[in-house]
Enzyme design. Sequence first.
Site, PDB file in Angstrom:
ATOM      1  CD  GLU A  87      10.476 -27.563   5.735  1.00  0.00           C
ATOM      2  OE1 GLU A  87      11.206 -26.551   5.648  1.00  0.00           O
ATOM      3  OE2 GLU A  87       9.996 -27.975   6.812  1.00  0.00           O
ATOM      4  CE1 TYR A  88       6.124 -31.550  -1.367  1.00  0.00           C
ATOM      5  CE2 TYR A  88       8.152 -30.558  -2.186  1.00  0.00           C
ATOM      6  CZ  TYR A  88       6.790 -30.748  -2.279  1.00  0.00           C
ATOM      7  OH  TYR A  88       6.090 -30.136  -3.291  1.00  0.00           O
ATOM      8  N   PRO A 107       9.504 -39.652   3.559  1.00  0.00           N
ATOM      9  CG  PRO A 107       8.115 -40.002   1.754  1.00  0.00           C
ATOM     10  CD  PRO A 107       9.470 -39.489   2.098  1.00  0.00           C
ATOM     11  CG  HIS A 133      16.195 -28.622   5.913  1.00  0.00           C
ATOM     12  ND1 HIS A 133      15.250 -28.381   6.903  1.00  0.00           N
ATOM     13  CD2 HIS A 133      15.807 -27.874   4.860  1.00  0.00           C
ATOM     14  CE1 HIS A 133      14.347 -27.530   6.459  1.00  0.00           C
ATOM     15  NE2 HIS A 133      14.659 -27.215   5.210  1.00  0.00           N
ATOM     16  NE  ARG A 138      20.732 -26.782  18.616  1.00  0.00           N
ATOM     17  CZ  ARG A 138      20.134 -26.596  19.782  1.00  0.00           C
ATOM     18  NH1 ARG A 138      20.757 -25.949  20.748  1.00  0.00           N
ATOM     19  NH2 ARG A 138      18.899 -27.025  19.988  1.00  0.00           N
ATOM     20  N   GLY A 139      19.831 -28.174  14.595  1.00  0.00           N
ATOM     21  CA  GLY A 139      18.968 -29.332  14.752  1.00  0.00           C
ATOM     22  C   GLY A 139      18.393 -29.418  16.154  1.00  0.00           C
ATOM     23  CE1 TYR A 145      14.511 -21.326  16.792  1.00  0.00           C
ATOM     24  CE2 TYR A 145      16.569 -20.730  15.705  1.00  0.00           C
ATOM     25  CZ  TYR A 145      15.666 -21.688  16.112  1.00  0.00           C
ATOM     26  OH  TYR A 145      15.904 -23.008  15.845  1.00  0.00           O
TER      27      TYR A 145
END
Length: 219
Positions: free
Chosen positions: A26-27, A30, A86, A116-117, A158
């Site tokens: 995962e990145y 920048p 994402h 959702r964020g 979760y």
Amino acid sequence: MAQQYADDKKVSDLIAQTKPGWFSFEYFPPKTDEGVKNLHKRINRMTTLGPLFTDFTWGAGGSTSELSLQLTSWAKNEAGTVSNMHLTCTNQKSEMCGDALTQCKKVGVRNIVALRGDPPRGSEKWEATEGGFACALDLVKFMRKEHGDYFSISVAGYPEGHPDNIKEVEGGLDALTPAEKRRARVAIDKTTGKEIVTVCRDPEWEIEMKYMKEKADAG
């Protein structure tokens, strides 16, 4: 004439076809042009390790939307790795998410992590944007309605339940059967179109492993 891009492989298909032991990277986008150049080099090096796919995060409210899409497209079309982007609901109207998905299709990106964020920086509580989505489930339904099965959709799971959506059961655990107690943290919904659940790390790994087993046992 606009350049034509081939559709990427679906992460859901790759996982189904691959033996246990696979991994992904995962990145994060920048903040500088120099950082982007360095990330390109790093992705090229790390791709040689054989990840099943690569993830790219999405800034709150689409703050990194253009760069996230550029990186996802570059990794797929230039670095040759299956890419997974994402997409969050935070501070975004449905049109903004729709535009992002349209851009993904144009470059052949077909793997999305619907989230959702987190609350925007400086806010303690997450609130839905007018004209947007109230949760990741709404985003998943929107994607299926607008794009059918084109996208492979992942969501977040979760182990202890989402902190904003833990509901009290009348009678507590004593009111549940033994089987229900074991599945108390597992939600099943096969009608929305989500295909993969990515588990959010729990400090106690035993809880995470139990959650993953319960999800697998529940189908």
